[in-house]
Motif scaffolding. Structure first.
Motif, PDB file in Angstrom:
ATOM      1  N   LYS A  25      64.209  57.385  17.020  1.00 10.61           N
ATOM      2  CA  LYS A  25      65.570  57.242  16.481  1.00 10.61           C
ATOM      3  C   LYS A  25      65.674  57.709  15.029  1.00 10.61           C
ATOM      4  CE  LYS A  25      65.940  52.767  16.750  1.00 10.61           C
ATOM      5  NZ  LYS A  25      64.630  52.317  17.224  1.00 10.61           N
ATOM      6  N   ASP A  40      69.170  53.394   7.990  1.00 12.56           N
ATOM      7  CA  ASP A  40      68.208  52.806   8.925  1.00 12.56           C
ATOM      8  C   ASP A  40      68.456  51.302   8.867  1.00 12.56           C
ATOM      9  OD1 ASP A  40      66.025  51.549  10.016  1.00 12.56           O
ATOM     10  OD2 ASP A  40      64.526  52.606   8.811  1.00 12.56           O
ATOM     11  N   THR A  41      69.189  50.771   9.839  1.00 15.08           N
ATOM     12  CA  THR A  41      69.602  49.363   9.744  1.00 15.08           C
ATOM     13  C   THR A  41      68.432  48.398   9.952  1.00 15.08           C
ATOM     14  OG1 THR A  41      70.253  49.165  12.078  1.00 15.08           O
ATOM     15  CG2 THR A  41      71.941  49.909  10.516  1.00 15.08           C
ATOM     16  N   GLY A  42      67.332  48.882  10.537  1.00 12.00           N
ATOM     17  CA  GLY A  42      66.151  48.032  10.659  1.00 12.00           C
ATOM     18  C   GLY A  42      65.680  47.552   9.293  1.00 12.00           C
ATOM     19  N   TYR A  84      66.982  44.127   8.251  1.00  7.28           N
ATOM     20  CA  TYR A  84      66.280  42.978   8.835  1.00  7.28           C
ATOM     21  C   TYR A  84      64.886  42.850   8.238  1.00  7.28           C
ATOM     22  CZ  TYR A  84      70.270  43.087  11.832  1.00  7.28           C
ATOM     23  OH  TYR A  84      71.574  43.067  12.273  1.00  7.28           O
ATOM     24  N   ARG A  85      64.260  43.986   7.976  1.00  6.97           N
ATOM     25  CA  ARG A  85      62.927  43.960   7.354  1.00  6.97           C
ATOM     26  C   ARG A  85      62.995  43.358   5.943  1.00  6.97           C
ATOM     27  NH1 ARG A  85      59.034  46.908   9.790  1.00  6.97           N
ATOM     28  NH2 ARG A  85      59.701  47.861  11.741  1.00  6.97           N
ATOM     29  N   ARG A 117      57.001  47.641   5.920  1.00  2.00           N
ATOM     30  CA  ARG A 117      56.363  48.033   7.189  1.00  2.00           C
ATOM     31  C   ARG A 117      55.041  47.289   7.338  1.00  2.00           C
ATOM     32  NH1 ARG A 117      60.211  51.039   9.797  1.00  2.00           N
ATOM     33  NH2 ARG A 117      61.462  51.997   8.193  1.00  2.00           N
ATOM     34  N   SER A 175      61.719  40.861  13.180  1.00  3.28           N
ATOM     35  CA  SER A 175      62.110  40.527  14.550  1.00  3.28           C
ATOM     36  C   SER A 175      62.606  39.084  14.622  1.00  3.28           C
ATOM     37  CB  SER A 175      60.907  40.747  15.462  1.00  3.28           C
ATOM     38  OG  SER A 175      61.305  40.823  16.784  1.00  3.28           O
ATOM     39  N   ARG A 209      72.678  38.132  11.459  1.00  5.80           N
ATOM     40  CA  ARG A 209      73.358  39.341  11.951  1.00  5.80           C
ATOM     41  C   ARG A 209      74.782  39.406  11.395  1.00  5.80           C
ATOM     42  NH1 ARG A 209      69.811  41.574  15.374  1.00  5.80           N
ATOM     43  NH2 ARG A 209      71.277  43.304  15.480  1.00  5.80           N
ATOM     44  N   GLY A 246      69.687  51.715  14.947  1.00  5.02           N
ATOM     45  CA  GLY A 246      69.320  50.305  15.070  1.00  5.02           C
ATOM     46  C   GLY A 246      69.235  49.887  16.518  1.00  5.02           C
ATOM     47  N   ARG A 247      69.737  48.678  16.785  1.00  2.00           N
ATOM     48  CA  ARG A 247      69.682  48.150  18.157  1.00  2.00           C
ATOM     49  C   ARG A 247      71.072  47.853  18.709  1.00  2.00           C
ATOM     50  NH1 ARG A 247      65.434  49.016  16.248  1.00  2.00           N
ATOM     51  NH2 ARG A 247      63.373  48.209  16.775  1.00  2.00           N
ATOM     52  N   ASP A 248      72.029  47.612  17.796  1.00  2.38           N
ATOM     53  CA  ASP A 248      73.360  47.147  18.229  1.00  2.38           C
ATOM     54  C   ASP A 248      74.475  47.937  17.554  1.00  2.38           C
ATOM     55  OD1 ASP A 248      72.918  46.308  15.642  1.00  2.38           O
ATOM     56  OD2 ASP A 248      73.932  44.386  15.901  1.00  2.38           O
ATOM     57  N   ILE A 249      74.169  49.154  17.124  1.00  2.12           N
ATOM     58  CA  ILE A 249      75.180  49.916  16.366  1.00  2.12           C
ATOM     59  C   ILE A 249      76.349  50.300  17.285  1.00  2.12           C
ATOM     60  CG2 ILE A 249      75.587  51.865  14.821  1.00  2.12           C
ATOM     61  CD1 ILE A 249      73.491  49.795  13.848  1.00  2.12           C
ATOM     62  N   ARG A 264      57.722  43.165  20.564  1.00  2.00           N
ATOM     63  CA  ARG A 264      58.951  43.338  19.800  1.00  2.00           C
ATOM     64  C   ARG A 264      60.107  43.795  20.698  1.00  2.00           C
ATOM     65  NH1 ARG A 264      60.198  46.273  15.078  1.00  2.00           N
ATOM     66  NH2 ARG A 264      58.669  47.863  15.545  1.00  2.00           N
ATOM     67  N   ASP A 284      63.582  41.844  21.192  1.00  2.00           N
ATOM     68  CA  ASP A 284      64.866  42.502  20.900  1.00  2.00           C
ATOM     69  C   ASP A 284      65.775  42.510  22.133  1.00  2.00           C
ATOM     70  OD1 ASP A 284      63.944  42.983  18.348  1.00  2.00           O
ATOM     71  OD2 ASP A 284      63.383  45.064  18.723  1.00  2.00           O
TER      72      ASP A 284
HETATM   73  O1   DC Z   1      64.009  49.577  13.838  1.00  2.00           O
HETATM   74  P1   DC Z   1      63.008  48.630  13.169  1.00  2.00           P
HETATM   75  O2   DC Z   1      61.707  48.534  13.894  1.00  2.00           O
HETATM   76  O3   DC Z   1      62.815  48.939  11.734  1.00  2.00           O
HETATM   77  O4   DC Z   1      63.710  47.192  13.252  1.00  2.00           O
HETATM   78  C1   DC Z   1      63.120  46.042  12.704  1.00  2.00           C
HETATM   79  C2   DC Z   1      63.554  44.824  13.503  1.00  2.00           C
HETATM   80  O5   DC Z   1      64.949  44.578  13.302  1.00  2.00           O
HETATM   81  C3   DC Z   1      63.337  44.935  15.007  1.00  2.00           C
HETATM   82  O6   DC Z   1      62.750  43.740  15.501  1.00  2.00           O
HETATM   83  C4   DC Z   1      64.722  45.067  15.580  1.00  2.00           C
HETATM   84  C5   DC Z   1      65.625  44.506  14.540  1.00  2.00           C
HETATM   85  N1   DC Z   1      66.879  45.248  14.439  1.00  2.00           N
HETATM   86  C6   DC Z   1      67.995  44.699  15.010  1.00  2.00           C
HETATM   87  O7   DC Z   1      67.924  43.636  15.615  1.00  2.00           O
HETATM   88  N2   DC Z   1      69.202  45.319  14.895  1.00  2.00           N
HETATM   89  C7   DC Z   1      69.299  46.491  14.251  1.00  2.00           C
HETATM   90  N3   DC Z   1      70.489  47.099  14.169  1.00  2.00           N
HETATM   91  C8   DC Z   1      68.139  47.093  13.681  1.00  2.00           C
HETATM   92  C9   DC Z   1      66.937  46.446  13.801  1.00  2.00           C
END
Ligand code: DC
Length: 218
Positions: free
Chosen positions: A15, A32-34, A37-38, A75, A84, A93, A113-116, A164, A168
């Protein structure tokens, strides 16, 4: 609203590389929305807190500043696990939603990300759900670590990615799932150039998404 390209998918599916290239191509900012959370997880760890504690993690998410995303320690296994954990907390969130939406004000943005495409920008004109086989993703992450000179065990890296993924996917708050209108891109066996070309093809073939921006490229 400008052009918003939402890119979701599991860890190490490609991604980030794809999002960065699309952003450069369309002249859009990239988030990079991760990292949100990081950085939240890291703030909790810095304070000696537990990333799974809702109140602590929410307070950290609210206190997040843009500069926190540039930290060099976001990282690695500890940061992965903390990210996570905080990502499964609804209050975290919610606290991070505004940041992501504000980021795309103006010309638009590419966000991964995961939920964009499902939660942050359900109205995005272009959504890609990027996947790859668990083996390919494990191998990619392992190569990344090797490239950074970090010795790692392939089976262990693949196992961490599986854990992970499951966290997720199984969480109640904004689980990892493809939006119904997302275009699917499987990058198993594809190099970055081919994945990018395929993504452009998918976007070009999709009608109704920002035609002025999409039609112009060969
Ligand atoms: O993409 P990443 O591995 O850097 O994401 C880090 C953590 O954040 C991973 O456990 C998923 C979560 N995450 C999320 O829940 N929603 C997002 N939009 C981006 C990442």
């Amino acid at each position: 609203m400008g052009l918003i390209i939402a890119i979701d998918g599991p860890a190490a599916a490609g991604k980030g590389t794809l999002a960065r290239r699309l952003a450069a191509y369309f002249g859009l900012p990239y988030l990079d929305t991760g990292l949100l959370y990081r950085a939240t997880g890291r703030l909790v760890l810095d304070a000696g807190g537990d990333p799974a504690d809702h109140a602590t993690a929410e307070a950290a998410a609210r206190a997040l500043r843009p500069g926190d995303l540039a930290r060099g320690d976001l990282r690695g296994p500890q940061a992965d696990a903390a990210a996570s954990a905080v990502a499964s907390i609804p209050g975290v969130r919610a606290a991070l939603l505004d940041f992501q939406r504000r980021f795309a004000d103006g010309p638009g943005a590419v966000l991964d990300g995961r939920d964009i495409g499902t939660i942050v920008f359900p109205q995005a004109q272009a959504k890609l759900f990027v996947t790859a086989s668990p083996e390919a993703r494990g191998h990619r992450r392992w190569l990344e670590l090797q490239g950074k000179g970090q010795a790692a065990d392939l089976a262990e890296v693949a196992g961490q990615i599986r854990v992970r993924d499951q966290q997720d996917r199984d969480r109640a708050a904004a689980p990892l799932v493809a939006a119904p209108d997302a275009l699917l891109l499987d990058t198993t066996g594809l190099d970055a150039d081919t994945a990018f070309a395929k993504a452009l093809d998918l976007l070009r073939n999709k009608r109704g998404i920002a035609p002025a921006r999409i039609v112009g490229f060969a």
